[in-house]
Design an enzyme around this catalytic site. Structure first.
Site, PDB file in Angstrom:
ATOM      1  N   PRO A   1      62.221  -7.215  29.065  1.00 35.83           N
ATOM      2  CA  PRO A   1      62.761  -8.147  28.060  1.00 35.83           C
ATOM      3  C   PRO A   1      62.113  -7.986  26.688  1.00 35.83           C
ATOM      4  O   PRO A   1      61.870  -8.953  25.986  1.00 35.83           O
ATOM      5  CB  PRO A   1      62.446  -9.515  28.667  1.00 35.83           C
ATOM      6  CG  PRO A   1      61.199  -9.278  29.456  1.00 35.83           C
ATOM      7  CD  PRO A   1      61.184  -7.840  29.885  1.00 35.83           C
ATOM      8  N   GLY A   2      61.804  -6.739  26.299  1.00 35.93           N
ATOM      9  CA  GLY A   2      61.266  -6.482  24.960  1.00 35.93           C
ATOM     10  C   GLY A   2      62.404  -6.435  23.944  1.00 35.93           C
ATOM     11  O   GLY A   2      63.513  -6.913  24.215  1.00 35.93           O
TER      12      GLY A   2
ATOM     13  N   LYS B   1      64.540  12.613  19.377  1.00 35.67           N
ATOM     14  CA  LYS B   1      64.044  11.251  19.143  1.00 35.67           C
ATOM     15  C   LYS B   1      62.522  11.250  19.026  1.00 35.67           C
ATOM     16  O   LYS B   1      61.937  10.547  18.202  1.00 35.67           O
ATOM     17  CB  LYS B   1      64.491  10.351  20.314  1.00 35.67           C
ATOM     18  CG  LYS B   1      63.901   8.940  20.325  1.00 35.67           C
ATOM     19  CD  LYS B   1      64.708   7.972  19.508  1.00 35.67           C
ATOM     20  CE  LYS B   1      64.101   6.590  19.357  1.00 35.67           C
ATOM     21  NZ  LYS B   1      64.170   5.746  20.513  1.00 35.67           N
TER      22      LYS B   1
HETATM   23  O1  PAF Z   1      60.346   3.049  18.356  1.00 40.76           O
HETATM   24  C1  PAF Z   1      61.057   2.644  17.423  1.00 40.76           C
HETATM   25  O2  PAF Z   1      60.716   1.715  16.679  1.00 40.76           O
HETATM   26  C2  PAF Z   1      62.451   3.249  17.250  1.00 40.76           C
HETATM   27  O3  PAF Z   1      62.555   4.296  18.154  1.00 40.76           O
HETATM   28  C3  PAF Z   1      62.822   3.725  15.847  1.00 40.76           C
HETATM   29  C4  PAF Z   1      64.077   4.572  15.926  1.00 40.76           C
HETATM   30  C5  PAF Z   1      61.694   4.525  15.202  1.00 40.76           C
HETATM   31  C6  PAF Z   1      63.237   2.591  14.966  1.00 40.76           C
HETATM   32  O4  PAF Z   1      62.195   1.702  14.658  1.00 40.76           O
END
Ligand code: PAF
Length: 309
Positions: A8-9, A187
């Site tokens: 629930p984050g 990512k």
């Molecule tokens: O971890 C995070 O905060 C997210 O992956 C991102 C895309 C950097 C946005 O804050």
């Protein structure tokens, strides 16, 4: 499709709220039963990108009361993955799917140790979500979510499309990608750059490109990660600078997940992000001094907390 969102984050709450508002069958899983009961009673305070804040009555349950689910979406922080994995056998319906949307490396392996690889999906989400306090979630930035089969998974194209459709129907742009491992690294390139620097400097993502010395360090961290991916045989075909600018602009108001962890005094994901890049770099003979230093600095920041003036 009955969906359980495990964690629930910020990201888990946002995904659960959006699915619930779209009429999907979703339950948010919280390992703290008393908090689960309170959040179910009071609802989650949701601040959307546009429009008024509102209370959303998403059912929040402890894992023992949440199953069986056809899809478990894992959104816990990387340090909690092993504990979350232990809940899967009791949560998943027979033949159910597991989708991790977590940041960093090593989560798939930890989930597979308990649940096997066959029904495991990997996902990458560029959504900006902030949880300023318990029971409140801010949708802070638009972003795509990509999903695909984890290495070794046996999942049909129809099943993948059905999962993506659940997200899209909830207003969360989602695409199926068969090169999901490369996407995970794409990512990661963003996270190793944005997360530690915004956490060290205590600034929202949108400020980072405006701070040239910090921006240079961020770019160096991302380029090192790209070199490690390449040495592993994964071509992450993005221009790190363009990608970082794009994400910082799309999530400008967002506090990165690592900054949120630091501010709340929680353990950070640094080991699964920059720490993993540095460790893999060392094994592959790729120099990663910036990632190694950022790992040390965030670890030191956590240790320094009780002494800070
Ligand atoms: O971890 C995070 O905060 C997210 O992956 C991102 C895309 C950097 C946005 O804050």
């Amino acid at each position: 499709m009955r969906i359980a969102v495990l964690g629930p984050g910020a990201l888990g709450s946002l995904v659960a709220v959006q699915l619930h508002e779209a009429g999907r069958e979703v339950v948010l899983v919280d390992h703290r039963p008393e908090r689960a009961a309170r959040l179910t009673r009071e609802g989650l305070l949701f601040r959307p990108l546009e429009g008024e804040a509102r209370r959303v009555q998403v059912p929040v349950r402890p894992a023992s009361e949440a199953g069986p689910a056809d899809l478990v979406v894992v959104t816990v922080k990387a340090p909690a993955t092993a504990a979350a994995a232990r809940l899967l056998p009791g949560l998943l319906a027979p033949g159910g799917l597991i989708l991790t949307l977590q940041n960093g490396l090593g989560n798939l392996e930890r989930l597979a140790e308990v649940a096997g690889r066959e029904r495991l999906l990997a996902g990458v989400s560029f959504l900006g979500a902030t949880r300023p306090r318990e029971g409140e979630v801010i949708h802070a930035g638009r972003g795509f979510t990509y999903i695909g089969p984890a290495p070794g998974a046996r999942v049909s194209p129809e099943e993948l499309r059905a999962v993506a459709a659940e997200f899209r129907q909830a207003g969360l742009p989602c695409e199926v990608r068969l090169d999901i491992e490369a996407m995970l690294w794409e990512k990661l390139l963003v996270n190793v750059a944005v997360n530690p620097l915004t956490a060290l400097l205590r600034v929202p993502n949108g400020v980072l490109p405006e701070l040239p010395p910090a921006w240079e360090v961020a770019l160096a961290a991302a380029r090192e990660a790209q070199a490690v991916a390449s040495a592993q045989g994964l071509e992450v075909a993005v221009d790190p600078e363009a990608r970082l600018r794009e994400v910082c602009a799309a999530t400008a108001a967002n506090l990165s997940s690592m900054l949120q962890d630091v501010l709340a005094g929680r353990e950070t994901e640094i080991a699964a992000l920059n720490g993993e890049v540095a460790a893999r770099g060392a094994r592959l003979g790729v120099p990663t001094p910036v990632n190694a230093l950022l790992t040390r600095l965030i670890q030191a920041l956590t240790l320094a907390r009780p002494y800070q003036v």
